[in-house]
Design an enzyme around this catalytic site. Structure first.
Site, mmCIF file in Angstrom:
data_model
loop_
_atom_site.group_PDB
_atom_site.id
_atom_site.type_symbol
_atom_site.label_atom_id
_atom_site.label_comp_id
_atom_site.label_asym_id
_atom_site.label_seq_id
_atom_site.Cartn_x
_atom_site.Cartn_y
_atom_site.Cartn_z
ATOM 1 C CE1 TYR A 117 -6.562 3.067 -0.586
ATOM 2 C CE2 TYR A 117 -4.207 3.110 -0.159
ATOM 3 C CZ TYR A 117 -5.317 2.492 -0.696
ATOM 4 O OH TYR A 117 -5.193 1.283 -1.307
ATOM 5 C CG ASP A 149 -7.992 4.278 -4.556
ATOM 6 O OD1 ASP A 149 -9.229 4.193 -4.660
ATOM 7 O OD2 ASP A 149 -7.207 3.660 -5.287
ATOM 8 C CB CYS A 156 -20.378 1.956 -19.470
ATOM 9 S SG CYS A 156 -19.566 3.459 -18.869
ATOM 10 C CD GLU A 159 -2.973 -0.840 -0.074
ATOM 11 O OE1 GLU A 159 -2.936 0.215 -0.717
ATOM 12 O OE2 GLU A 159 -3.731 -1.781 -0.380
#
Length: 365
Positions: free
Chosen positions: A135, A153, A212, A52
């Site tokens: 975060y 994020d 999409c 991370e």
DNA sequence: TAGGCGTGGCG
DNA sequence: TCGCCAAGCCT
């Protein structure tokens, strides 16, 4: 109660996303797959934290080799805590945002000495550690410890802003988006939910030309309904990037050593290694010359290196000289054999500068 | 709160 | 070619 076959199964948004994630999640070195997690396998908090921090403002592809390198050098957080900070900086060189490496080391030390070598298992406990912000504390809490933490994020901001067609510009609208994520994050599988949101943002709900047609959240998405998902997220206008000028000096001895020095601990490229340079100023008279060199020598100009940082563009005039070692020069820094440069904590801009003067300095040996 | 803080890949 | 920007944090 029975449903007829013509009804759409009752299905909320987090469930739809998790179902998609079970099938389409990315395989990443630090990640436990949902199937393995269901079988009881747990993510290693050290691995999750390390990944991370590396992934802050950095792409997955760039992180992978560094992640393996760090685990090879320091298999446990206590190993990292015990390592010389110079070694950590050298291993981080090239990944950028070097304050992350300094804080990584500090955080490992805090975990080793103040937490008995085990990471805190709550968002609040993690948030108190160096280099861990909103975060990362939420991400580690959710992914490594299965806490119901709302992870947001850049990916999640994009997904949320489109789902709800949020017109207010970032970063001002962050708290509104965070509230939406908090409302969506499920009590079950919060870590998978967070990773699913990020995977969706990285692979489907992309900044340009989002897919999409294959998005599991399409039916819930207001931006899709408005036929213009690329309009989101709305961001505040950026400022123009200034240009700074400077000169860098590559001094080479007959023995094939070059003069290096260490930058100050804080600020730009803090704690990293460099060749001697002038200050990087915004003057536009192009005044960088050998007169600004760290000592007198037969400096010859050998071109220009342009490097773009986050908030300014740097144009470095490069000078090179053959010289002999003297005590006076050694007060500037130290002499390093060219064949050892690969092991130094040299940021990319310095590798560019050295390569401009010594084209084969970083060639494979 | 807004600005400082790297780098490399991609359209 | 070049602007955009990627799993942000700190002050």
């Amino acid at each position: 109660m029975l449903q007829t076959s013509t009804q759409t199964p009752a299905r909320n948004l987090p469930d739809a996303l998790l179902t998609w994630y079970d099938r389409h999640h990315r395989d990443l070195p630090w990640r436990v797959s949902p199937a393995a997690a269901a079988a009881g396998k747990r993510a290693d908090p050290y691995h999750i934290w390390l990944s991370e921090v590396m992934l802050q403002q950095t792409t997955v592809q760039a992180v992978k080799p560094y992640f393996w390198k760090f685990l090879g050098l320091w298999p446990k957080v206590t190993d990292l805590a015990a390592a010389p900070v110079e070694d950590v900086m050298a291993a981080w060189a090239g990944l950028g945002y070097y304050a992350r490496a300094r804080n990584l080391k500090k955080c490992a030390e805090a975990v080793a000495t103040e937490h008995g070598g085990a990471f805190p298992d709550t968002e609040q406990g993690l948030r108190a550690l160096p280099g861990i912000g909103d975060y990362t504390s939420a991400a580690v809490a959710a992914i490594a410890f299965n806490r119901q933490a709302a992870v947001m994020d850049g990916n999640v901001e994009r997904v949320i802003s489109r789902l709800y067609a949020i017109d207010a510009p970032l970063p001002g609208s962050k708290s509104l988006m965070k509230a939406k994520v908090t409302a969506l994050t499920p009590a079950a599988r919060p870590g998978d939910f967070a990773q699913a949101m990020m995977d969706l943002g990285a692979t489907i709900c992309t900044p340009k030309r989002p897919a999409c047609a294959i998005c599991p959240l399409r039916d819930d998405c207001l931006a899709f309904a408005e036929h213009d998902p690329e309009r989101f997220p709305v961001k505040a206008a950026k400022k123009e990037k200034p240009v700074r000028l400077g000169a860098a000096f590559i001094a080479v001895t007959p023995e094939g050593e070059i003069l290096l020095r260490r930058r100050e601990e804080s600020g730009l490229l803090g704690g990293m290694t460099e060749v001697p340079t002038t200050a990087w100023t915004s003057r536009v008279d192009g005044g960088a010359t050998a007169a600004h060199a760290p000592f007198d020598a037969d400096w010859e100009p050998c071109g220009l290196v342009v490097h773009v940082f986050t908030h300014f563009e740097l144009r470095l005039s490069i000078f090179r000289a053959k010289t002999n070692r003297t005590d006076k020069q050694s007060t500037v820094g130290w002499w390093e054999p060219v064949e050892n440069l690969e092991r130094q904590a040299l940021p990319t801009v310095m590798k560019k500068a050295i390569s401009q003067a010594i084209p084969l300095a970083f060639a494979p040996r």
